[in-house]
Design an enzyme around this catalytic site. Structure first.
Site, PDB file in Angstrom:
ATOM      1  N   VAL A 108      10.884 -18.662  42.787  1.00  0.00           N
ATOM      2  CA  VAL A 108       9.824 -19.649  42.578  1.00  0.00           C
ATOM      3  C   VAL A 108      10.433 -21.037  42.686  1.00  0.00           C
ATOM      4  O   VAL A 108      11.415 -21.349  42.002  1.00  0.00           O
ATOM      5  CB  VAL A 108       9.155 -19.459  41.199  1.00  0.00           C
ATOM      6  CG1 VAL A 108       8.089 -20.518  40.977  1.00  0.00           C
ATOM      7  CG2 VAL A 108       8.563 -18.057  41.092  1.00  0.00           C
ATOM      8  N   ASP A 141      14.902 -15.573  24.597  1.00  0.00           N
ATOM      9  CA  ASP A 141      15.633 -16.788  24.964  1.00  0.00           C
ATOM     10  C   ASP A 141      14.617 -17.882  25.279  1.00  0.00           C
ATOM     11  O   ASP A 141      14.564 -18.432  26.383  1.00  0.00           O
ATOM     12  CB  ASP A 141      16.538 -16.514  26.159  1.00  0.00           C
ATOM     13  CG  ASP A 141      17.681 -17.526  26.271  1.00  0.00           C
ATOM     14  OD1 ASP A 141      17.714 -18.486  25.478  1.00  0.00           O
ATOM     15  OD2 ASP A 141      18.533 -17.350  27.168  1.00  0.00           O
ATOM     16  N   ASN A 185      14.969 -22.095  30.525  1.00  0.00           N
ATOM     17  CA  ASN A 185      14.670 -20.827  31.194  1.00  0.00           C
ATOM     18  C   ASN A 185      13.283 -20.838  31.834  1.00  0.00           C
ATOM     19  O   ASN A 185      12.687 -19.779  32.046  1.00  0.00           O
ATOM     20  CB  ASN A 185      14.762 -19.667  30.201  1.00  0.00           C
ATOM     21  CG  ASN A 185      16.200 -19.304  29.883  1.00  0.00           C
ATOM     22  OD1 ASN A 185      17.091 -19.478  30.705  1.00  0.00           O
ATOM     23  ND2 ASN A 185      16.433 -18.810  28.679  1.00  0.00           N
ATOM     24  N   ASP A 238      14.636 -15.071  32.464  1.00  0.00           N
ATOM     25  CA  ASP A 238      15.640 -14.610  31.495  1.00  0.00           C
ATOM     26  C   ASP A 238      15.029 -13.876  30.298  1.00  0.00           C
ATOM     27  O   ASP A 238      14.864 -14.438  29.215  1.00  0.00           O
ATOM     28  CB  ASP A 238      16.509 -15.774  31.010  1.00  0.00           C
ATOM     29  CG  ASP A 238      17.444 -16.286  32.106  1.00  0.00           C
ATOM     30  OD1 ASP A 238      17.334 -15.797  33.236  1.00  0.00           O
ATOM     31  OD2 ASP A 238      18.273 -17.163  31.815  1.00  0.00           O
ATOM     32  N   GLU A 288      16.422 -11.005  28.956  1.00  0.00           N
ATOM     33  CA  GLU A 288      17.392 -10.031  28.475  1.00  0.00           C
ATOM     34  C   GLU A 288      17.444  -9.938  26.946  1.00  0.00           C
ATOM     35  O   GLU A 288      17.923  -8.944  26.393  1.00  0.00           O
ATOM     36  CB  GLU A 288      18.786 -10.335  29.027  1.00  0.00           C
ATOM     37  CG  GLU A 288      19.388 -11.643  28.560  1.00  0.00           C
ATOM     38  CD  GLU A 288      20.612 -12.032  29.372  1.00  0.00           C
ATOM     39  OE1 GLU A 288      21.092 -11.191  30.150  1.00  0.00           O
ATOM     40  OE2 GLU A 288      21.068 -13.174  29.236  1.00  0.00           O
TER      41      GLU A 288
END
Length: 365
Positions: free
Chosen positions: A125, A234, A239, A252, A254
């Site tokens: 993006v 996060d 991010n 992100d 995770e």
């Protein structure tokens, strides 16, 4: 890692070799495809690796992609486990149930053979991301140079993302994000952080400050942590890809988990304060009126009807979690000979002053 220090090493992988292997793998998914222009972003990301590349193929046309690759074990990883299928599944779930903007995920590869670790590919993006290095709170950065009204627009849109994420994903659909252990979701979350800290200091110097912070959490423990929702994990503007000042992609995932809403809110509040405090420490003004705790709490309450609670606990928890990550990154720098380990390991934590003030209850005074 000081804001003016050289960027720590994050990989030992060879870019040319990655390009060759990625092209070979692409041919199994899209015969005749070739990976071109493989690059690694330098301004963000210290855990999983992100590779940017284009697909060269007559049908479809060249497509800009991003690849999330589990961290290189030879690079002294930030986290002990990188579960790429879990991230992929989380992104698919959020895309299915919310209007939170996400990159379209294309392929998941669980076999470590092709690139040396599991990975997934998503569409890239276009836009701009508030950088970590040099921090977006520094003079000269596009966000620092923006007007108060533009930053206000970005802040409102960002808090809106969190509100919609927490409200729109049915918790029962996110049960695969339940952390192991006993007790409610908050207790499991903190237990997981304790385990992570023990992994970080295994065979190395322990941090008295981090251990004091864990003790202080117990003293501040919420009487009612509240219901669990899907937490991004996060949750910070570094991010998010923005088009102008509007979010167009949330990245992100995770650290996603089932947890009280305030776990995400505390992270959003404190991670901005981390960069702001760092900037002030280098003699600049920073962005003191941006992403303020009181304003984030008020915006979130207006959007969701949920009044954030126990935020002293949750901002301390965010600062503690960040401290463990910072300690691991410092020990990784020492592993590669980039820094020496001092006698007092607490000084390896960039925000040791603010964390200590939180433990003492004086930071928000």
């Amino acid at each position: 890692m000081a804001a003016t220090a050289p960027r720590p090493r994050t990989t030992t992988r060879d870019p040319q070799e990655i390009t060759r292997r990625l092209t070979a793998w692409l041919d199994t998914r899209l015969p005749g495809a070739k990976a071109v222009g493989v690059t690694v972003p330098q301004s963000n990301g210290m855990s999983s690796e992100t590779l940017l590349f284009a697909i060269e193929h007559p049908e479809p046309p060249v497509r800009a992609c991003a690849l999330r690759l589990a961290a290189d074990p030879a690079a002294y990883t930030v986290f002990p486990v990188y579960d790429m299928p879990r991230q992929y599944r989380t992104m698919r779930l959020v895309a299915e149930h919310t209007d939170v903007p996400l990159p379209k995920v294309l392929w998941l590869e669980e076999d470590p053979g092709p690139l040396g670790a599991p990975f997934f590919v998503m569409e890239r993006v276009e836009g701009r991301v508030p950088p970590d290095v040099m921090p977006y709170t520094y003079e000269g950065n596009w966000l620092h140079a923006a007007s108060d009204e533009e930053r206000e627009r970005l802040e409102a849109a960002t808090v809106g993302l969190l509100a919609r994420l927490h409200d729109q994903v049915p918790p029962q659909e996110a049960e695969f994000l339940t952390l192991p252990g006993d007790g409610d979701a908050l207790r499991r979350h903190v237990t997981a952080q304790r385990a992570y800290y023990e992994w970080v200091v295994d065979g190395l110097s322990r941090s008295p400050l981090i251990e004091d912070a864990f003790d202080r959490l117990e003293e501040l423990w919420p009487s009612d942590p509240g219901p669990s929702v899907l937490n991004w994990g996060d949750a910070r503007i570094g991010n998010i890809v923005y088009d102008g000042f509007e979010p167009v992609a949330v990245l992100d995932w995770e650290m996603a988990a089932l947890a009280p809403r305030e776990v995400d809110l505390g992270w959003t509040v404190y991670l901005h304060r981390f960069f702001h405090d760092l900037t002030v420490g280098f003699g600049q003004r920073g962005l003191p009126d941006f992403l303020r705790r009181d304003r984030i709490e008020a915006r979130y309450a207006d959007l969701t009807g949920h009044i954030p609670r126990d935020m002293d606990f949750h901002t301390l928890y965010a600062a503690l979690r960040h401290a463990v990550v910072m300690l691991r990154i410092a020990y990784r720098q020492a592993h590669f000979g980039e820094v020496d380990v001092p006698a007092d390991p607490d000084t390896l934590i960039l925000h040791h002053g603010s964390l200590r003030a939180m433990v003492q209850g004086s930071y928000w005074d």
